[in-house]
Scaffold this active site. Sequence first.
Site, PDB file in Angstrom:
ATOM      1  N   ASP A  41     -49.838  53.120  64.282  1.00  0.00           N
ATOM      2  CA  ASP A  41     -50.996  53.824  63.863  1.00  0.00           C
ATOM      3  C   ASP A  41     -51.132  55.011  64.240  1.00  0.00           C
ATOM      4  O   ASP A  41     -51.013  55.512  65.554  1.00  0.00           O
ATOM      5  CB  ASP A  41     -52.413  52.904  64.305  1.00  0.00           C
ATOM      6  CG  ASP A  41     -53.619  53.175  63.770  1.00  0.00           C
ATOM      7  OD1 ASP A  41     -53.798  54.424  63.237  1.00  0.00           O
ATOM      8  OD2 ASP A  41     -54.582  52.750  63.822  1.00  0.00           O
ATOM      9  N   ARG A  94     -53.893  53.874  75.248  1.00  0.00           N
ATOM     10  CA  ARG A  94     -54.329  55.287  74.606  1.00  0.00           C
ATOM     11  C   ARG A  94     -54.324  56.269  75.555  1.00  0.00           C
ATOM     12  O   ARG A  94     -55.647  56.387  76.380  1.00  0.00           O
ATOM     13  CB  ARG A  94     -55.686  55.099  73.850  1.00  0.00           C
ATOM     14  CG  ARG A  94     -55.121  54.045  72.604  1.00  0.00           C
ATOM     15  CD  ARG A  94     -56.316  54.020  71.467  1.00  0.00           C
ATOM     16  NE  ARG A  94     -56.262  52.743  70.457  1.00  0.00           N
ATOM     17  CZ  ARG A  94     -57.088  52.463  69.909  1.00  0.00           C
ATOM     18  NH1 ARG A  94     -58.287  52.815  69.941  1.00  0.00           N
ATOM     19  NH2 ARG A  94     -56.559  51.707  68.836  1.00  0.00           N
ATOM     20  N   GLN A 109     -57.552  44.066  71.412  1.00  0.00           N
ATOM     21  CA  GLN A 109     -58.680  43.575  70.244  1.00  0.00           C
ATOM     22  C   GLN A 109     -57.897  42.656  69.425  1.00  0.00           C
ATOM     23  O   GLN A 109     -56.550  42.419  69.817  1.00  0.00           O
ATOM     24  CB  GLN A 109     -58.836  44.980  69.525  1.00  0.00           C
ATOM     25  CG  GLN A 109     -57.770  45.678  68.793  1.00  0.00           C
ATOM     26  CD  GLN A 109     -58.037  46.852  68.063  1.00  0.00           C
ATOM     27  OE1 GLN A 109     -58.875  47.542  68.729  1.00  0.00           O
ATOM     28  NE2 GLN A 109     -57.462  47.126  67.082  1.00  0.00           N
ATOM     29  N   ASP A 220     -67.459  51.059  59.241  1.00  0.00           N
ATOM     30  CA  ASP A 220     -67.371  50.690  60.902  1.00  0.00           C
ATOM     31  C   ASP A 220     -68.477  49.564  60.983  1.00  0.00           C
ATOM     32  O   ASP A 220     -69.674  49.866  60.499  1.00  0.00           O
ATOM     33  CB  ASP A 220     -67.687  51.677  61.668  1.00  0.00           C
ATOM     34  CG  ASP A 220     -66.218  52.553  61.826  1.00  0.00           C
ATOM     35  OD1 ASP A 220     -65.331  52.044  61.463  1.00  0.00           O
ATOM     36  OD2 ASP A 220     -66.338  53.827  62.174  1.00  0.00           O
ATOM     37  N   GLU A 233     -69.977  50.769  68.308  1.00  0.00           N
ATOM     38  CA  GLU A 233     -68.901  50.221  67.257  1.00  0.00           C
ATOM     39  C   GLU A 233     -68.050  48.888  67.958  1.00  0.00           C
ATOM     40  O   GLU A 233     -67.611  49.112  68.990  1.00  0.00           O
ATOM     41  CB  GLU A 233     -67.895  51.170  66.827  1.00  0.00           C
ATOM     42  CG  GLU A 233     -67.009  50.799  65.914  1.00  0.00           C
ATOM     43  CD  GLU A 233     -65.612  51.916  65.627  1.00  0.00           C
ATOM     44  OE1 GLU A 233     -64.593  51.300  65.634  1.00  0.00           O
ATOM     45  OE2 GLU A 233     -65.937  52.864  65.892  1.00  0.00           O
ATOM     46  N   SER A 236     -63.657  48.391  63.335  1.00  0.00           N
ATOM     47  CA  SER A 236     -63.320  49.190  62.317  1.00  0.00           C
ATOM     48  C   SER A 236     -62.490  48.409  61.296  1.00  0.00           C
ATOM     49  O   SER A 236     -61.364  47.812  61.705  1.00  0.00           O
ATOM     50  CB  SER A 236     -62.588  50.473  62.841  1.00  0.00           C
ATOM     51  OG  SER A 236     -62.200  51.379  61.807  1.00  0.00           O
TER      52      SER A 236
END
Length: 319
Positions: A41, A94, A109, A220, A233, A236
Amino acid sequence: MQTEKAIKLVKDTFESELAAMLELTRVSAPLFVRPETGLNDDLNGVERPVDFDIRDIGAEVEVVHSLAKWKRLALKRYGFKPETGLYTDMNAIRRDEELDNLHSVYVDQWDWEKVILPEDRNLHFLKSTVRDILSALVATQKKLCARFEQLDCYLPQEVHFVSSQELEDLYPELDPKERENAICKRHGVVFITQIGGKLHSGKPHDGRAPDYDDWELNGDLLVWYPVLQRAIEISSMGIRVDAAALDRQLRLAGCEERSALPFHKMLLNNELPLTMGGGIGQSRLCMLLLQKAHIGEVQASVWPDDMLAACEANGIHLL
Protein backbone atom coordinates in the site's frame (compact mmCIF):
# COMPACT_ATOMS: atom_id res chain seq x y z
CA MET A 1 -3.21 -5.96 34.58
CA GLN A 2 -6.84 -4.84 34.33
CA THR A 3 -5.95 -2.98 31.13
CA GLU A 4 -4.27 -6.07 29.65
CA LYS A 5 -7.32 -8.21 30.44
CA ALA A 6 -9.62 -5.59 28.92
CA ILE A 7 -7.51 -5.44 25.73
CA LYS A 8 -7.88 -9.19 25.35
CA LEU A 9 -11.65 -8.98 25.83
CA VAL A 10 -12.00 -6.18 23.26
CA LYS A 11 -9.95 -7.96 20.62
CA ASP A 12 -11.59 -11.36 21.07
CA THR A 13 -15.11 -9.92 21.13
CA PHE A 14 -14.82 -7.49 18.23
CA GLU A 15 -13.03 -9.98 16.00
CA SER A 16 -15.85 -12.48 16.54
CA GLU A 17 -18.60 -9.88 16.05
CA LEU A 18 -17.03 -8.50 12.87
CA ALA A 19 -16.56 -11.95 11.34
CA ALA A 20 -20.19 -12.86 12.05
CA MET A 21 -21.60 -9.57 10.74
CA LEU A 22 -19.67 -9.61 7.45
CA GLU A 23 -19.31 -13.40 6.94
CA LEU A 24 -15.52 -13.38 7.14
CA THR A 25 -12.99 -16.18 7.67
CA ARG A 26 -9.63 -15.55 9.33
CA VAL A 27 -6.52 -16.17 7.19
CA SER A 28 -2.78 -15.69 7.67
CA ALA A 29 -1.10 -12.69 6.06
CA PRO A 30 2.44 -11.55 5.21
CA LEU A 31 4.49 -9.08 7.22
CA PHE A 32 6.54 -8.19 4.13
CA VAL A 33 6.20 -8.41 0.33
CA ARG A 34 8.41 -8.09 -2.77
CA PRO A 35 8.21 -4.46 -4.00
CA GLU A 36 8.07 -5.46 -7.68
CA THR A 37 4.70 -7.17 -7.13
CA GLY A 38 2.98 -3.81 -6.55
CA LEU A 39 1.15 -5.33 -3.58
CA ASN A 40 2.31 -2.87 -0.92
CA ASP A 41 0.00 0.00 0.00
CA ASP A 42 1.46 3.37 -1.01
CA LEU A 43 -0.70 5.27 1.52
CA ASN A 44 -0.30 8.94 0.54
CA GLY A 45 2.60 8.21 -1.80
CA VAL A 46 5.31 9.82 0.33
CA GLU A 47 5.77 7.38 3.24
CA ARG A 48 8.96 5.28 3.12
CA PRO A 49 8.52 1.54 3.64
CA VAL A 50 10.93 -0.34 5.87
CA ASP A 51 12.95 -2.63 3.61
CA PHE A 52 15.63 -5.26 4.06
CA ASP A 53 17.31 -7.99 2.07
CA ILE A 54 16.79 -11.75 2.43
CA ARG A 55 20.09 -13.52 1.91
CA ASP A 56 18.75 -16.87 0.72
CA ILE A 57 16.68 -15.43 -2.11
CA GLY A 58 18.97 -12.53 -2.94
CA ALA A 59 16.16 -10.00 -2.98
CA GLU A 60 14.85 -6.95 -1.16
CA VAL A 61 11.46 -7.00 0.57
CA GLU A 62 9.29 -4.28 2.14
CA VAL A 63 7.36 -4.39 5.40
CA VAL A 64 3.73 -3.83 4.44
CA HIS A 65 2.02 -0.50 5.08
CA SER A 66 -1.32 -2.29 4.80
CA LEU A 67 -2.74 -5.30 2.99
CA ALA A 68 -5.29 -3.47 0.83
CA LYS A 69 -4.11 -5.05 -2.42
CA TRP A 70 -2.80 -8.35 -1.05
CA LYS A 71 -6.25 -9.21 0.33
CA ARG A 72 -7.88 -8.92 -3.06
CA LEU A 73 -5.40 -11.32 -4.59
CA ALA A 74 -5.90 -13.67 -1.62
CA LEU A 75 -9.67 -13.74 -2.22
CA LYS A 76 -9.00 -14.99 -5.74
CA ARG A 77 -6.43 -17.55 -4.62
CA TYR A 78 -8.67 -18.95 -1.86
CA GLY A 79 -11.72 -19.03 -4.15
CA PHE A 80 -14.08 -17.01 -1.93
CA LYS A 81 -17.66 -16.70 -3.17
CA PRO A 82 -19.70 -13.46 -3.38
CA GLU A 83 -20.88 -12.03 -0.04
CA THR A 84 -18.10 -13.86 1.87
CA GLY A 85 -14.56 -12.81 2.62
CA LEU A 86 -11.51 -12.84 4.86
CA TYR A 87 -9.98 -10.94 7.73
CA THR A 88 -6.47 -11.02 9.13
CA ASP A 89 -4.19 -9.45 11.70
CA MET A 90 -2.13 -6.84 9.89
CA ASN A 91 1.05 -5.57 11.54
CA ALA A 92 3.06 -2.76 9.99
CA ILE A 93 5.88 -0.33 10.70
CA ARG A 94 5.26 3.24 9.54
CA ARG A 95 8.60 4.92 10.11
CA ASP A 96 7.44 8.37 8.93
CA GLU A 97 4.42 8.61 11.23
CA GLU A 98 4.21 11.78 13.32
CA LEU A 99 3.93 10.40 16.85
CA ASP A 100 1.21 11.66 19.18
CA ASN A 101 -1.64 10.34 21.34
CA LEU A 102 -3.15 8.48 18.40
CA HIS A 103 -0.25 7.61 16.10
CA SER A 104 2.48 5.05 16.64
CA VAL A 105 5.25 3.69 14.44
CA TYR A 106 3.74 0.27 15.18
CA VAL A 107 0.40 -0.29 13.44
CA ASP A 108 -1.87 -3.21 14.24
CA GLN A 109 -5.26 -3.57 12.63
CA TRP A 110 -7.86 -6.01 11.43
CA ASP A 111 -7.69 -5.94 7.64
CA TRP A 112 -10.80 -7.39 6.00
CA GLU A 113 -11.97 -7.91 2.44
CA LYS A 114 -15.00 -9.60 0.87
CA VAL A 115 -16.17 -10.47 -2.62
CA ILE A 116 -19.15 -8.49 -3.90
CA LEU A 117 -21.41 -8.62 -6.93
CA PRO A 118 -21.43 -5.96 -9.70
CA GLU A 119 -24.79 -4.66 -8.44
CA ASP A 120 -23.24 -4.10 -4.98
CA ARG A 121 -20.91 -1.38 -6.26
CA ASN A 122 -22.99 1.49 -4.89
CA LEU A 123 -23.22 3.81 -1.88
CA HIS A 124 -26.27 2.01 -0.47
CA PHE A 125 -24.31 -1.23 -0.09
CA LEU A 126 -21.34 0.65 1.40
CA LYS A 127 -23.55 2.33 3.99
CA SER A 128 -25.21 -0.96 4.93
CA THR A 129 -21.77 -2.46 5.63
CA VAL A 130 -20.78 0.57 7.73
CA ARG A 131 -23.89 0.01 9.87
CA ASP A 132 -22.89 -3.63 10.37
CA ILE A 133 -19.43 -2.58 11.56
CA LEU A 134 -20.94 -0.07 14.00
CA SER A 135 -23.21 -2.84 15.33
CA ALA A 136 -20.11 -4.96 16.01
CA LEU A 137 -18.50 -2.00 17.81
CA VAL A 138 -21.57 -1.34 19.96
CA ALA A 139 -21.87 -5.04 20.89
CA THR A 140 -18.19 -5.08 21.91
CA GLN A 141 -18.62 -1.94 24.00
CA LYS A 142 -21.67 -3.42 25.75
CA LYS A 143 -19.78 -6.58 26.73
CA LEU A 144 -16.76 -4.57 27.90
CA CYS A 145 -18.84 -2.22 30.03
CA ALA A 146 -20.64 -5.16 31.65
CA ARG A 147 -17.26 -6.59 32.69
CA PHE A 148 -15.66 -3.27 33.74
CA GLU A 149 -18.32 -1.10 35.36
CA GLN A 150 -16.05 1.97 35.57
CA LEU A 151 -16.30 2.36 31.78
CA ASP A 152 -19.03 4.34 29.98
CA CYS A 153 -21.02 3.09 26.99
CA TYR A 154 -20.79 6.30 24.99
CA LEU A 155 -21.02 5.09 21.38
CA PRO A 156 -24.38 5.87 19.73
CA GLN A 157 -26.10 3.11 17.77
CA GLU A 158 -26.68 5.25 14.65
CA VAL A 159 -24.18 6.63 12.16
CA HIS A 160 -24.49 9.91 10.28
CA PHE A 161 -23.43 9.86 6.61
CA VAL A 162 -22.00 12.87 4.79
CA SER A 163 -19.93 13.20 1.63
CA SER A 164 -16.60 15.02 1.71
CA GLN A 165 -18.04 17.70 -0.60
CA GLU A 166 -21.14 18.16 1.56
CA LEU A 167 -18.83 18.52 4.56
CA GLU A 168 -16.73 21.17 2.81
CA ASP A 169 -19.91 23.03 1.81
CA LEU A 170 -21.16 22.83 5.41
CA TYR A 171 -17.92 24.20 6.93
CA PRO A 172 -16.08 26.07 4.14
CA GLU A 173 -14.06 28.15 6.60
CA LEU A 174 -12.57 25.09 8.34
CA ASP A 175 -9.77 22.76 7.27
CA PRO A 176 -10.57 19.02 6.84
CA LYS A 177 -9.63 17.98 10.40
CA GLU A 178 -11.61 20.87 11.88
CA ARG A 179 -14.60 19.80 9.75
CA GLU A 180 -14.31 16.28 11.10
CA ASN A 181 -14.30 17.58 14.67
CA ALA A 182 -17.32 19.78 14.05
CA ILE A 183 -19.48 17.11 12.40
CA CYS A 184 -18.50 14.38 14.88
CA LYS A 185 -19.17 16.55 17.93
CA ARG A 186 -22.63 17.15 16.48
CA HIS A 187 -23.52 13.54 15.58
CA GLY A 188 -21.27 11.23 17.64
CA VAL A 189 -20.45 8.70 14.89
CA VAL A 190 -19.94 9.88 11.29
CA PHE A 191 -18.99 8.19 8.03
CA ILE A 192 -17.46 10.60 5.49
CA THR A 193 -17.85 9.27 1.95
CA GLN A 194 -16.00 9.91 -1.33
CA ILE A 195 -12.45 10.62 -0.18
CA GLY A 196 -9.51 10.97 -2.56
CA GLY A 197 -10.70 13.15 -5.41
CA LYS A 198 -10.42 16.95 -5.50
CA LEU A 199 -13.25 18.97 -3.95
CA HIS A 200 -14.58 22.30 -5.24
CA SER A 201 -11.78 23.97 -3.26
CA GLY A 202 -9.28 22.19 -5.49
CA LYS A 203 -7.97 19.95 -2.70
CA PRO A 204 -9.05 16.45 -1.59
CA HIS A 205 -10.49 15.95 1.89
CA ASP A 206 -7.65 13.50 2.53
CA GLY A 207 -5.13 11.52 0.51
CA ARG A 208 -5.93 8.06 -0.90
CA ALA A 209 -3.82 5.78 -3.07
CA PRO A 210 -5.39 5.54 -6.54
CA ASP A 211 -5.22 1.75 -6.87
CA TYR A 212 -7.41 0.23 -4.18
CA ASP A 213 -10.42 2.32 -3.08
CA ASP A 214 -12.84 3.71 -5.65
CA TRP A 215 -12.82 7.38 -4.62
CA GLU A 216 -16.57 7.62 -5.33
CA LEU A 217 -17.40 4.59 -3.14
CA ASN A 218 -15.17 4.81 -0.07
CA GLY A 219 -14.98 6.63 3.23
CA ASP A 220 -13.75 7.03 6.82
CA LEU A 221 -15.62 6.04 9.97
CA LEU A 222 -15.06 8.55 12.77
CA VAL A 223 -16.13 8.76 16.41
CA TRP A 224 -16.38 11.77 18.72
CA TYR A 225 -14.05 10.82 21.57
CA PRO A 226 -14.99 12.57 24.84
CA VAL A 227 -11.66 11.78 26.56
CA LEU A 228 -9.68 13.91 24.10
CA GLN A 229 -12.61 16.08 22.92
CA ARG A 230 -11.93 15.38 19.25
CA ALA A 231 -12.94 13.20 16.32
CA ILE A 232 -10.97 9.97 15.90
CA GLU A 233 -10.90 7.77 12.80
CA ILE A 234 -11.39 4.09 13.56
CA SER A 235 -11.69 2.72 10.03
CA SER A 236 -10.86 3.60 6.45
CA MET A 237 -12.75 1.40 4.00
CA GLY A 238 -14.49 1.26 0.67
CA ILE A 239 -15.57 -0.56 -2.43
CA ARG A 240 -12.44 -1.27 -4.42
CA VAL A 241 -11.61 -0.06 -7.91
CA ASP A 242 -12.77 -2.03 -10.91
CA ALA A 243 -10.79 -1.81 -14.17
CA ALA A 244 -12.46 1.44 -15.26
CA ALA A 245 -12.01 3.17 -11.90
CA LEU A 246 -8.37 2.04 -11.66
CA ASP A 247 -7.57 3.42 -15.12
CA ARG A 248 -9.27 6.72 -14.31
CA GLN A 249 -7.63 7.18 -10.91
CA LEU A 250 -4.15 6.24 -12.09
CA ARG A 251 -4.44 9.00 -14.70
CA LEU A 252 -5.77 11.51 -12.17
CA ALA A 253 -2.90 10.72 -9.80
CA GLY A 254 -0.25 10.74 -12.54
CA CYS A 255 0.65 7.12 -11.76
CA GLU A 256 -0.03 5.48 -15.13
CA GLU A 257 3.24 3.53 -14.89
CA ARG A 258 1.71 1.32 -12.19
CA SER A 259 -0.50 -0.30 -14.83
CA ALA A 260 2.53 -2.42 -15.81
CA LEU A 261 2.78 -4.03 -12.34
CA PRO A 262 1.48 -7.63 -11.97
CA PHE A 263 -1.39 -6.79 -9.60
CA HIS A 264 -2.55 -3.87 -11.71
CA LYS A 265 -2.36 -5.89 -14.92
CA MET A 266 -4.62 -8.53 -13.39
CA LEU A 267 -7.09 -5.90 -12.30
CA LEU A 268 -7.15 -4.10 -15.65
CA ASN A 269 -7.69 -7.47 -17.37
CA ASN A 270 -10.67 -8.21 -15.05
CA GLU A 271 -8.85 -11.21 -13.56
CA LEU A 272 -9.57 -10.26 -9.92
CA PRO A 273 -12.93 -10.38 -8.11
CA LEU A 274 -14.92 -7.26 -7.33
CA THR A 275 -14.41 -6.55 -3.65
CA MET A 276 -14.85 -4.16 -0.76
CA GLY A 277 -12.76 -3.96 2.37
CA GLY A 278 -10.97 -1.87 4.93
CA GLY A 279 -8.84 -1.70 8.03
CA ILE A 280 -9.87 -1.24 11.66
CA GLY A 281 -7.15 -0.27 14.09
CA GLN A 282 -6.81 -2.74 16.94
CA SER A 283 -4.92 -0.48 19.35
CA ARG A 284 -7.02 2.51 18.27
CA LEU A 285 -10.23 0.60 19.06
CA CYS A 286 -8.88 -0.60 22.42
CA MET A 287 -7.88 2.95 23.30
CA LEU A 288 -11.36 4.28 22.53
CA LEU A 289 -13.32 1.57 24.32
CA LEU A 290 -11.02 1.55 27.36
CA GLN A 291 -11.19 5.36 27.36
CA LYS A 292 -7.44 5.92 27.45
CA ALA A 293 -5.66 9.20 26.69
CA HIS A 294 -2.73 7.72 24.74
CA ILE A 295 -2.43 4.79 22.34
CA GLY A 296 0.72 3.73 24.21
CA GLU A 297 -1.57 2.69 27.09
CA VAL A 298 -2.83 -0.22 24.98
CA GLN A 299 0.22 -1.15 22.86
CA ALA A 300 3.96 -1.48 23.43
CA SER A 301 5.93 0.85 21.16
CA VAL A 302 8.74 3.45 21.18
CA TRP A 303 8.15 7.11 22.02
CA PRO A 304 10.17 10.37 22.22
CA ASP A 305 11.71 11.16 25.60
CA ASP A 306 9.65 14.33 26.08
CA MET A 307 6.44 12.39 25.44
CA LEU A 308 7.46 9.73 27.96
CA ALA A 309 8.12 12.45 30.54
CA ALA A 310 4.80 14.20 29.84
CA CYS A 311 2.88 10.93 30.18
CA GLU A 312 4.60 10.09 33.46
CA ALA A 313 3.89 13.57 34.83
CA ASN A 314 0.19 13.15 34.01
CA GLY A 315 -0.20 9.63 35.40
CA ILE A 316 -0.51 8.02 31.94
CA HIS A 317 0.92 4.50 32.13
CA LEU A 318 2.47 3.40 28.82
CA LEU A 319 2.92 -0.30 28.16
